[in-house]
Design a protein around this motif. Structure first.
Motif, mmCIF file in Angstrom:
data_model
loop_
_atom_site.group_PDB
_atom_site.id
_atom_site.type_symbol
_atom_site.label_atom_id
_atom_site.label_comp_id
_atom_site.label_asym_id
_atom_site.label_seq_id
_atom_site.Cartn_x
_atom_site.Cartn_y
_atom_site.Cartn_z
ATOM 1 N N ASP A 32 -9.333 -0.122 -7.996
ATOM 2 C CA ASP A 32 -8.700 -1.187 -7.215
ATOM 3 C C ASP A 32 -7.214 -1.254 -7.451
ATOM 4 N N PRO A 33 -6.397 -1.447 -6.445
ATOM 5 C CA PRO A 33 -6.738 -1.731 -5.061
ATOM 6 C C PRO A 33 -6.992 -0.483 -4.225
ATOM 7 N N ALA A 34 -6.855 0.695 -4.814
ATOM 8 C CA ALA A 34 -7.093 1.935 -4.068
ATOM 9 C C ALA A 34 -8.592 2.225 -3.986
ATOM 10 N N HIS A 35 -8.963 3.096 -3.065
ATOM 11 C CA HIS A 35 -10.343 3.559 -2.978
ATOM 12 C C HIS A 35 -10.346 5.076 -2.774
ATOM 13 N N LEU A 52 -6.963 9.236 -3.898
ATOM 14 C CA LEU A 52 -7.104 7.785 -3.741
ATOM 15 C C LEU A 52 -6.158 7.300 -2.661
ATOM 16 N N ASP A 54 -4.314 3.909 -1.225
ATOM 17 C CA ASP A 54 -3.947 2.502 -1.370
ATOM 18 C C ASP A 54 -3.556 2.030 0.025
ATOM 19 N N GLU A 56 -2.985 -0.885 1.235
ATOM 20 C CA GLU A 56 -1.924 -1.897 1.284
ATOM 21 C C GLU A 56 -0.544 -1.251 1.285
ATOM 22 N N GLN A 57 -0.368 -0.212 0.465
ATOM 23 C CA GLN A 57 0.918 0.474 0.363
ATOM 24 C C GLN A 57 1.043 1.633 1.354
ATOM 25 N N PRO A 81 3.015 8.383 -6.152
ATOM 26 C CA PRO A 81 2.435 8.300 -4.809
ATOM 27 C C PRO A 81 2.868 9.468 -3.920
#
Length: 124
Positions: A32-35, A52, A54, A56-57, A81
């Motif tokens: 979390d928050p990635a999947h 993964l 994210d 949101e980002q 990232p």
């Protein structure tokens, strides 16, 4: 250089299969928050990794796991990232070090306990 007959390429695996490998992580397969966007393994599981996302980002990251000589798995790399899954896969494939020997057990580390079945000695 490893001379085994294992394939030297990484292959896609299911998210669920990678989650089983990730149980060896300190926090388990909780990212979390990635999947998990996609997951891969090398050969017969000597290394595994995932991409993964994210959401949101809007960025991707990688996580690479390798098998140790005692057959437990350890995290060997986290990257990101990244802006695309392709760039993430490039970094992940390098971090998995396909074809290398298993990771050594650090001095002083204890081997993980393995369940050996019920103890029958003295049972009536």
């Amino acid at each position: 250089m490893d001379t085994t007959d294992e394939p030297r390429l990484i292959t896609p695996i299911s998210r669920r299969q990678f989650e089983l490998y990730a149980l060896s992580l300190e926090r388990g397969p909780n990212f979390d928050p990635a999947h998990i966007f996609s997951a891969y393994q090398a050969g017969r599981g000597s290394a595994s990794g995932c991409i993964l996302l994210d959401a949101e980002q809007g960025t991707f990251a990688s996580l690479a796991l390798r098998r140790r000589v005692d057959h437990s798995g350890i995290k060997v790399d986290e990257g990101g990232p990244y802006s695309t899954p392709e760039a993430t896969l490039d970094g992940l494939s390098i971090a998995m070090r396909v074809g290398n020997q298993p990771e050594p057990v650090p001095p002083g580390d204890r081997r993980p306990l393995r369940y050996m079945g019920p103890c029958l000695k003295g049972a009536d």
